[in-house]
Write an enzyme that holds these catalytic residues in place. Structure first.
Site, mmCIF file in Angstrom:
data_model
loop_
_atom_site.group_PDB
_atom_site.id
_atom_site.type_symbol
_atom_site.label_atom_id
_atom_site.label_comp_id
_atom_site.label_asym_id
_atom_site.label_seq_id
_atom_site.Cartn_x
_atom_site.Cartn_y
_atom_site.Cartn_z
ATOM 1 N N SER A 1 -9.001 -6.365 5.601
ATOM 2 C CA SER A 1 -8.951 -5.704 6.914
ATOM 3 C C SER A 1 -8.317 -6.573 7.995
ATOM 4 O O SER A 1 -8.589 -6.404 9.182
ATOM 5 C CB SER A 1 -10.352 -5.253 7.359
ATOM 6 O OG SER A 1 -10.859 -4.273 6.496
ATOM 7 N N LYS B 1 0.794 -1.220 0.000
ATOM 8 C CA LYS B 1 0.000 0.000 0.000
ATOM 9 C C LYS B 1 0.831 1.277 0.000
ATOM 10 O O LYS B 1 0.272 2.386 -0.006
ATOM 11 C CB LYS B 1 -0.986 -0.021 1.174
ATOM 12 C CG LYS B 1 -2.052 -1.099 1.013
ATOM 13 C CD LYS B 1 -3.049 -1.116 2.146
ATOM 14 C CE LYS B 1 -4.151 -2.140 1.898
ATOM 15 N NZ LYS B 1 -3.663 -3.523 1.840
ATOM 16 N N ARG C 1 -25.124 1.576 -4.128
ATOM 17 C CA ARG C 1 -25.010 3.032 -4.014
ATOM 18 C C ARG C 1 -24.894 3.627 -5.416
ATOM 19 O O ARG C 1 -24.308 3.024 -6.311
ATOM 20 C CB ARG C 1 -23.796 3.410 -3.175
ATOM 21 C CG ARG C 1 -23.411 4.889 -3.225
ATOM 22 C CD ARG C 1 -22.453 5.271 -2.104
ATOM 23 N NE ARG C 1 -23.207 5.596 -0.890
ATOM 24 C CZ ARG C 1 -22.638 5.921 0.273
ATOM 25 N NH1 ARG C 1 -21.315 5.964 0.382
ATOM 26 N NH2 ARG C 1 -23.373 6.218 1.318
ATOM 27 N N GLU D 1 -7.820 -0.942 -5.400
ATOM 28 C CA GLU D 1 -7.731 -2.412 -5.375
ATOM 29 C C GLU D 1 -7.632 -2.947 -6.808
ATOM 30 O O GLU D 1 -8.597 -2.899 -7.567
ATOM 31 C CB GLU D 1 -8.969 -2.990 -4.693
ATOM 32 C CG GLU D 1 -9.125 -2.578 -3.232
ATOM 33 C CD GLU D 1 -8.440 -3.535 -2.289
ATOM 34 O OE1 GLU D 1 -7.641 -4.369 -2.766
ATOM 35 O OE2 GLU D 1 -8.702 -3.463 -1.087
ATOM 36 N N LYS E 1 -2.556 -0.455 10.338
ATOM 37 C CA LYS E 1 -2.659 -1.725 9.622
ATOM 38 C C LYS E 1 -1.356 -1.974 8.875
ATOM 39 O O LYS E 1 -0.526 -1.069 8.722
ATOM 40 C CB LYS E 1 -3.837 -1.714 8.650
ATOM 41 C CG LYS E 1 -3.810 -0.630 7.585
ATOM 42 C CD LYS E 1 -5.096 -0.682 6.752
ATOM 43 C CE LYS E 1 -5.171 0.481 5.776
ATOM 44 N NZ LYS E 1 -6.428 0.452 4.992
ATOM 45 N N GLN F 1 -2.980 6.018 9.655
ATOM 46 C CA GLN F 1 -3.818 7.013 8.988
ATOM 47 C C GLN F 1 -4.804 7.608 9.985
ATOM 48 O O GLN F 1 -5.279 6.907 10.886
ATOM 49 C CB GLN F 1 -4.624 6.370 7.850
ATOM 50 C CG GLN F 1 -3.799 5.760 6.742
ATOM 51 C CD GLN F 1 -4.660 5.026 5.724
ATOM 52 O OE1 GLN F 1 -5.596 4.311 6.100
ATOM 53 N NE2 GLN F 1 -4.362 5.200 4.452
ATOM 54 N N PRO F 2 -5.155 8.882 9.835
ATOM 55 C CA PRO F 2 -6.249 9.416 10.643
ATOM 56 C C PRO F 2 -7.551 8.704 10.287
ATOM 57 O O PRO F 2 -7.782 8.377 9.119
ATOM 58 C CB PRO F 2 -6.297 10.893 10.256
ATOM 59 C CG PRO F 2 -5.658 10.956 8.905
ATOM 60 C CD PRO F 2 -4.620 9.876 8.885
ATOM 61 N N GLU G 1 -8.147 3.242 -0.692
ATOM 62 C CA GLU G 1 -7.377 2.189 -1.342
ATOM 63 C C GLU G 1 -7.775 2.096 -2.804
ATOM 64 O O GLU G 1 -8.921 2.361 -3.172
ATOM 65 C CB GLU G 1 -7.611 0.822 -0.676
ATOM 66 C CG GLU G 1 -6.992 0.666 0.693
ATOM 67 C CD GLU G 1 -7.038 -0.770 1.193
ATOM 68 O OE1 GLU G 1 -6.989 -1.691 0.358
ATOM 69 O OE2 GLU G 1 -7.136 -0.961 2.407
ATOM 70 N N ARG H 1 -11.013 -1.421 -8.494
ATOM 71 C CA ARG H 1 -11.957 -0.923 -7.487
ATOM 72 C C ARG H 1 -11.322 0.264 -6.779
ATOM 73 O O ARG H 1 -10.193 0.162 -6.279
ATOM 74 C CB ARG H 1 -12.297 -2.019 -6.469
ATOM 75 C CG ARG H 1 -13.551 -1.685 -5.655
ATOM 76 C CD ARG H 1 -13.846 -2.738 -4.613
ATOM 77 N NE ARG H 1 -13.178 -2.452 -3.354
ATOM 78 C CZ ARG H 1 -12.962 -3.345 -2.388
ATOM 79 N NH1 ARG H 1 -13.351 -4.599 -2.553
ATOM 80 N NH2 ARG H 1 -12.349 -3.000 -1.277
#
Length: 309
Positions: A143, A99, A231, A276, A136, A177-178, A274, A259
């Site tokens: 996750s 990442k 959505r 993907e 992470k 990350q926040p 992210e 994605r």
């Protein structure tokens, strides 16, 4: 290895790549099998680390759910390098499975969640301002090994440090990350793009509800359950997604799918969480025609690639 359709002479042969824990795919990916068969494509499901599979015998090898790769990333990337006609391609797999690509996208002026990196053995001091943060691994899927910490809480600060020590002891780079609070209300939006004749085309979008409720306390399975609903993507989200995809090294014409995961930033504008490109859930069951569109994307790539002898 599972043959879902009996191959006959002349049929294109496609391998659908999974992991040993999902030998018959996960339910959403199984939606692809019937549309492939309807298009005269023989699909075989196989685990990426099965030594008995002759990957070179397939007209196309499609990465779907090799979700156990995170602790074996070097082995997984080396495997991808050996597979002809892999989608998405091996160089994309190498780039996207770490990442730290987020730094490259940020440098390309893509709006991303601010991210700090903690290498194994490197000390980390929690920010004096506190606030909620996510920790992470830089290499992870589903996750796994991910926690949410309120760094104003002394107990959470200790748990965050313990989490980083676990990752460091395992030789893994961590990311900090926040936590964007909009995920608790607006949720996360995943925009799905599939290959078409002219490159990637937007297919559909879904909303993911909040998943992180607190600190990571240790192993909790292959992936965490998600709350998913359809959505409608907004013009602002689509515009950010197009900026993300425009920055992918090597361009997007080589990709079967992408994605783009977005969350509203502090000012409400979408920011990238992210991108993907390796093994994302595509949420085919949440949009009419999505399995068929993915099958058509496979047909598009089959037409571009030489058949094995």
């Amino acid at each position: 290895m599972t043959d879902h359709h009996q191959s006959t002479r002349g049929e294109p042969r496609v391998a659908i790549v999974t992991c040993a824990d999902l030998p018959d795919l996960e339910p959403d990916d199984r939606l692809l099998l019937a549309p492939l068969a309807a298009r005269g494509i023989a699909a075989t499901v196989a685990a990426w680390d099965d030594p008995a599979v002759d990957w070179a015998a397939y007209d196309l090898v499609v990465l779907r759910s090799p979700w156990d790769y995170a602790l074996r990333r070097d082995e997984f990337v080396a495997w991808a390098d050996t597979v002809p006609r892999l989608v998405n391609p091996a160089d994309v797999v190498r780039w996207n499975t770490d990442k730290r690509y987020l730094d490259e996208l940020s440098a390309a002026q893509v709006p991303t969640v601010p991210t700090g990196w903690v290498a194994p053995g490197q000390p980390w001091t929690p920010p004096a301002t506190g606030g909620e943060h996510v920790i992470k691994p830089a290499v992870s899927a589903g996750s796994q090994d991910t926690g949410r910490y309120d760094l104003a809480d002394p107990e959470h600060r200790e748990l965050a440090l313990a989490h980083l020590r676990r990752l460091s002891d395992a030789g893994r780079v961590a990311m900090v990350q926040p936590y964007l609070s909009a995920v608790d209300t607006a949720g996360e939006t995943a925009l799905l793009f599939l290959a078409g004749p002219d490159g990637l085309a937007f297919s559909h979008a879904i909303r993911k509800g909040p998943m992180l409720t607190g600190p990571d306390l240790g192993p909790d399975g292959l992936y965490k359950a998600e709350e998913i609903t359809p959505r409608t993507a907004t013009p602002a989200q689509l515009a950010v997604a197009e900026r993300v995809l425009a920055a992918v090294p090597g361009g997007t014409r080589r990709l079967l799918y992408a994605r783009v995961d977005l969350i509203p930033g502090p000012d409400g504008t979408p920011v990238l969480v992210e991108l993907e490109l390796t093994e994302p859930s595509l949420f085919l069951g949440y949009a009419d025609g999505a399995p068929e569109r993915l099958a058509d994307a496979v047909v598009t790539h089959l037409a571009r690639l030489p058949r094995p002898r």
